[in-house]
Design an enzyme around this catalytic site. Structure first.
Site, PDB file in Angstrom:
ATOM      1  N   THR A 194      15.555 -23.922  26.147  1.00  0.00           N
ATOM      2  CA  THR A 194      15.866 -23.572  24.757  1.00  0.00           C
ATOM      3  C   THR A 194      14.602 -23.167  24.009  1.00  0.00           C
ATOM      4  OG1 THR A 194      17.813 -25.000  24.716  1.00  0.00           O
ATOM      5  CG2 THR A 194      16.794 -24.494  22.594  1.00  0.00           C
ATOM      6  N   CYS A 247      20.799 -26.982  34.811  1.00  0.00           N
ATOM      7  CA  CYS A 247      20.971 -27.008  33.358  1.00  0.00           C
ATOM      8  C   CYS A 247      22.205 -27.797  32.928  1.00  0.00           C
ATOM      9  CB  CYS A 247      21.026 -25.590  32.802  1.00  0.00           C
ATOM     10  SG  CYS A 247      22.276 -24.544  33.583  1.00  0.00           S
ATOM     11  N   GLU A 281      15.882 -32.886  27.863  1.00  0.00           N
ATOM     12  CA  GLU A 281      16.211 -32.390  29.200  1.00  0.00           C
ATOM     13  C   GLU A 281      15.043 -32.655  30.139  1.00  0.00           C
ATOM     14  OE1 GLU A 281      18.426 -28.502  31.006  1.00  0.00           O
ATOM     15  OE2 GLU A 281      16.771 -28.121  29.627  1.00  0.00           O
ATOM     16  N   LYS A 301      13.074  -9.786  35.915  1.00  0.00           N
ATOM     17  CA  LYS A 301      11.843 -10.559  35.918  1.00  0.00           C
ATOM     18  C   LYS A 301      12.177 -11.961  36.452  1.00  0.00           C
ATOM     19  CE  LYS A 301       8.045 -12.815  34.732  1.00  0.00           C
ATOM     20  NZ  LYS A 301       8.489 -14.189  35.085  1.00  0.00           N
ATOM     21  N   GLU A 346      21.391 -18.284  28.147  1.00  0.00           N
ATOM     22  CA  GLU A 346      21.947 -19.492  28.772  1.00  0.00           C
ATOM     23  C   GLU A 346      20.789 -20.467  28.863  1.00  0.00           C
ATOM     24  OE1 GLU A 346      22.367 -22.350  31.011  1.00  0.00           O
ATOM     25  OE2 GLU A 346      22.433 -20.969  32.711  1.00  0.00           O
TER      26      GLU A 346
END
Length: 504
Positions: A257, A311, A408, A203, A277
C-alpha cells in the site's frame, strides 16, 4: 519440527534448459530485441535458499523505460497489433497458455530458484494457473462489445439518430508486479491487457526477474509482433519512471500500500488510468460449530501458503472462545510439522523468505511481538544458519494494538485472538486499514451468509481459504486497492468507452 537441511548442491536437479537460461547474463526485451541496459549495468538475482547469486540481469533505469515506452507506443500506433482481428489475438494468447503448460517444469524450477517457493507448487499452481488465465482471456478477446443506445435528444425535436458505444484499448500500459508470485501476477495483468489490444511494458520485481524474462521468450515463440510486450528489469527507479511517464496511458500495480500511494502520486502528471492490488491483513474466522479438522488444515494454509508471502494471507485468526485453546494448539502442532527446505527439494512444504531484506523485516516483527507480550505456541525465530528461513510462528496473548496484529508482515506468522458469540466478530475483523480477503469457517449456512455480508473485504471464502478462480473478480476494499483483476471485469481495467452519436 521436522525439516531438511538446505541443499547447497540442489542446482544439479535443474532441467537442462533452466541451467542454460541461468548460465549467462539475462538482457531485457525492448521492441522485439533482447538488449542490455543503456548504462551497461547489471545486478545479481539471489537464491533465497542459499543467499548466493543465481545469475546477473540487466539493470534498467529511466532511460530504458523510455526506450520501452517508445517501442510500445510505436507498436500500438503504427504496428500490426491494433489492426489484428480479435480472433488473431485470441489465437496468440491461447498459444502462450499452451507453451506455459508445455514448459511448466522449467518455470516451476526457475521460480523456485529465484523466489524460494516449492518447484512442484510453482509448476502445478503458479504456472498452470497462469496458462489458464491466458486461455480465459484469449476467449474474452472476441467478446469485447459496445452497445446501441436509443437516445431521446429532447432538444432536437424530430431528429433521427444512431447512437452506440465502443470499447477500445487504453493504449500503452505499464505493468508493475511483485516478487511473491512473479509469473502469476504478471499473467494477471498481461493477459487482459493484451486481450483488449493494448501494448505493454512489464516491470518485474528486482528480487525475482527471471520467470518474467523466460515469459518474454514465450511471447516471442508464440509470434507476438515486436514492441507489443516489452520487459524492463531493474529497481524502484525503473518502476517510478514507468509510473510517471507521460506517454504511458495506464498503470497496473501489485505491491505494498505504501508504494501504491507513490504510484498514484506519480501517475497524476498525465492523469493516467491506475489500478492497484495492494496489501492485506486478512481475518480468518473460526466459529465453534466449524468442522474442526478441516478448519485447522485450512487455517494453517491460510497463513503458511507461499511461506506467508501472500497479500491475502489469513494472518489474523479469530477463534470462538469455547474452542480457542484447543484450536490454536492444533494449528501450532500442524504448523510445527511443516518440512522446511529449498524449493527444489520435492518434499519441501515451507521454503525461505525471498530476500535478506524480507528476512530482516519478518525477524523484526517476531521480536516486536514477543517484546509486546505475545506468546509463541510454536516458532518465533530463524531456522537454520543458511538462507532466509523463518520458523512458522503462532502467536497468542495478543492485543489488537500490537504491530503483529495491525501491520502486514508477509511471512509465516499468525496472531490468534478469541471472540465471543454474544459480542460477535465483525467489528474486530474489520478493524484494519485493509480489506482484501477473509475466511469464515462454520457449518451454519445462515451464519456464513450473515458474516460474509458484514466483512469489508473484496473476497470472502467460506469453509475454505485461498478460494481463487480465474472467473472470479479479485481486488480489495479500503487501502487494499482499486479495481478488480481476474474474471471478465479485468477487461474493464484495460479498455475505455467511446460514445458515438450520428445524426441521420
Amino acid at each position: 519440527m521436522t525439516a531438511v537441511a538446505p541443499d547447497t548442491t540442489h542446482h544439479t536437479a535443474l532441467h537442462q534448459r533452466v541451467r542454460d537460461f541461468i548460465s549467462a547474463d539475462r538482457p531485457m526485451l525492448i521492441g522485439g530485441e533482447w538488449v542490455s541496459s543503456a548504462s551497461g549495468r547489471t545486478f545479481e538475482t539471489i537464491d533465497p535458499a542459499t543467499a548466493r547469486p543465481i545469475t546477473s540481469v540487466a539493470h534498467g533505469d529511466a532511460t530504458d523505460i523510455d526506450r520501452a515506452v517508445r517501442a510500445a507506443r510505436q507498436a500500438f500506433d503504427d504496428g500490426p497489433w491494433t489492426r489484428m482481428k480479435p480472433n488473431e489475438r485470441e489465437r496468440l494468447l491461447w498459444r502462450v497458455g499452451d507453451i506455459l503448460t508445455e514448459r511448466a517444469e522449467e518455470f516451476g524450477q526457475l521460480e523456485a530458484l529465484d523466489n524460494g517457493k516449492a518447484a512442484t507448487i510453482a509448476a502445478a499452481v503458479d504456472t498452470q494457473w497462469s496458462a489458464d488465465i491466458f486461455r480465459y482471456n484469449a476467449g474474452l478477446a472476441t467478446k469485447i462489445t459496445g452497445s446501441t443506445v436509443d437516445v431521446s435528444m429532447p432538444f432536437v425535436p424530430g431528429g433521427e439518430f444512431h447512437a452506440y458505444t465502443l470499447r477500445e484499448p487504453v493504449g500503452v500500459c505499464g505493468l508493475i508486479v511483485p516478487w511473491n508470485f512473479p509469473l502469476l501476477m504478471a499473467s494477471f495483468k498481461l493477459a487482459p491487457a493484451l486481450a483488449a489490444g493494448n501494448t505493454v511494458i512489464l516491470k518485474p520485481a528486482e528480487q525475482t526477474p527471471l520467470t518474467a524474462l523466460l515469459l518474454g521468450e514465450v511471447f516471442h515463440e508464440a509470434g507476438f509482433p515486436p514492441g507489443v510486450v516489452n520487459i524492463v528489469t531493474g529497481y524502484g527507479e525503473a518502476g517510478a519512471a514507468l509510473a510517471a511517464h507521460d506517454d504511458v496511458d495506464k498503470i497496473a500495480f501489485t505491491g505494498s500500500t505504501e508504494v501504491g500511494k507513490k504510484i498514484v502520486d506519480a501517475a497524476k502528471g498525465n492523469l493516467k488510468k491506475v489500478s492497484l492490488e495492494l496489501g492485506g491483513k486478512s481475518p480468518n474466522i473460526v466459529f465453534a460449530d466449524a468442522d474442526f479438522e478441516k478448519a485447522v488444515a485450512g487455517s494453517v494454509a491460510a497463513w503458511m501458503f507461499n511461506h506467508g508471502q501472500c497479500c491475502v494471507a489469513g494472518t489474523r485468526l479469530f477463534v470462538e472462545r469455547p474452542i480457542f485453546d484447543d484450536f490454536t494448539a492444533a494449528v501450532a502442532e500442524a504448523a510445527s510439522q511443516a518440512k522446511i527446505g529449498p524449493g527444489l527439494d520435492p518434499s519441501t512444504e515451507l521454503g525461505p523468505l525471498v530476500s535478506q531484506e524480507q528476512f530482516d523485516r519478518v525477524s523484526g516483527y517476531l521480536s516486536a511481538g514477543l517484546a509486546d507480550g505475545a506468546r509463541a505456541l510454536t516458532g518465533g525465530k530463524r531456522w537454520g544458519d543458511e538462507g532466509f528461513f523463518i520458523e512458522p510462528t503462532v502467536f497468542v496473548d495478543v492485543e489488537p494494538s500490537f504491530s503483529i496484529v495491525q501491520e502486514e508482515i508477509f511471512g509465516p506468522v499468525v496472531a490468534a485472538m478469541p471472540f465471543d458469540a454474544d459480542t460477535g466478530v465483525a467489528a474486530a475483523a474489520n478493524d484494519s486499514i485493509y480489506g482484501l480477503a477473509a475466511g469464515i469457517w462454520t457449518t451454519d449456512l445462515s451464519k456464513a451468509h450473515r458474516t460474509a455480508r458484514q466483512i469489508k473485504a473484496g473476497s470472502v471464502w467460506v469453509n475454505q481459504y485461498n478460494g481463487f478462480d480465474t472467473a472470479m473478480p479479485f481486488g480489495g476494499y479500503k487501502q487494499s486497492g482499486w479495481g478488480r483483476e481476474l474474471g471478465s471485469s479485468a477487461i474493464e481495467l484495460y479498455t475505455q468507452t467511446k460514445a458515438v452519436n450520428i445524426s441521420l
